[in-house]
Design an enzyme around this catalytic site. Structure first.
Site, short mmCIF file in Angstrom:
data_model
loop_
_atom_site.label_atom_id
_atom_site.label_comp_id
_atom_site.label_asym_id
_atom_site.label_seq_id
_atom_site.Cartn_x
_atom_site.Cartn_y
_atom_site.Cartn_z
N GLY A 15 41.46 -56.09 -93.60
CA GLY A 15 41.73 -57.14 -94.23
C GLY A 15 40.96 -58.63 -93.11
N ASP A 16 41.60 -58.91 -91.73
CA ASP A 16 41.14 -59.71 -91.35
C ASP A 16 40.16 -60.59 -90.72
OD1 ASP A 16 42.13 -62.06 -89.40
OD2 ASP A 16 41.35 -60.73 -88.17
N ALA A 17 39.57 -58.68 -90.51
CA ALA A 17 38.02 -59.19 -90.64
C ALA A 17 36.96 -59.69 -91.36
CB ALA A 17 37.92 -58.17 -89.41
#
Length: 128
Positions: A15-17
């Site tokens: 999700g961060d990416a």
């Protein structure tokens, strides 16, 4: 593979990416500026503090489905073996919860719901 069974921090990693890429595309097209300015602006969207505030807003407004809220809670409660940079552990965990649900939607190929969430995150930050 059942995506729900993945470690919530693995979902947060994904999700961060996804969030970072979405924000970069948004600010590049909006600002058309030099990389240093782009990086500075992107932090207002992807920092742990910003993500934690956005998560709180989305929860307060009832934005998440029950299934998504379960993923958020799993991500928020997961024990990380890394230390939070420049923030307290509670803020870091909230940001992990938001990232986990983004990663879940991405890996589940729920493109419309994911795009809606990413656009809502950007809009929420813009309204601050």
């Amino acid at each position: 593979m059942n995506i729900k069974l993945l470690n919530p921090l693995t979902l947060a990693y994904m999700g961060d990416a996804v969030l970072d890429q979405h924000v970069r595309e948004y600010i590049v097209l909006k600002l058309q500026s030099k990389p240093n300015r782009l990086h500075h602006v992107s932090k207002s969207y992807v920092s742990a503090k910003s993500q934690a505030q956005t998560l709180e807003t989305l929860i307060e407004t009832g934005w998440f489905t029950d299934e998504e809220l379960d993923i958020v809670k799993r991500g928020r409660n997961a024990k990380s073996h890394t230390k939070a940079k420049n923030t307290d552990i509670q803020t870091y965990r909230k940001s992990s919860g938001l990232e986990a649900v983004i990663g879940f939607l991405y890996l589940e190929h729920q493109e419309d719901r994911l795009k809606n969430l990413l656009d809502t995150i950007v809009q929420t930050v813009n309204e601050r």
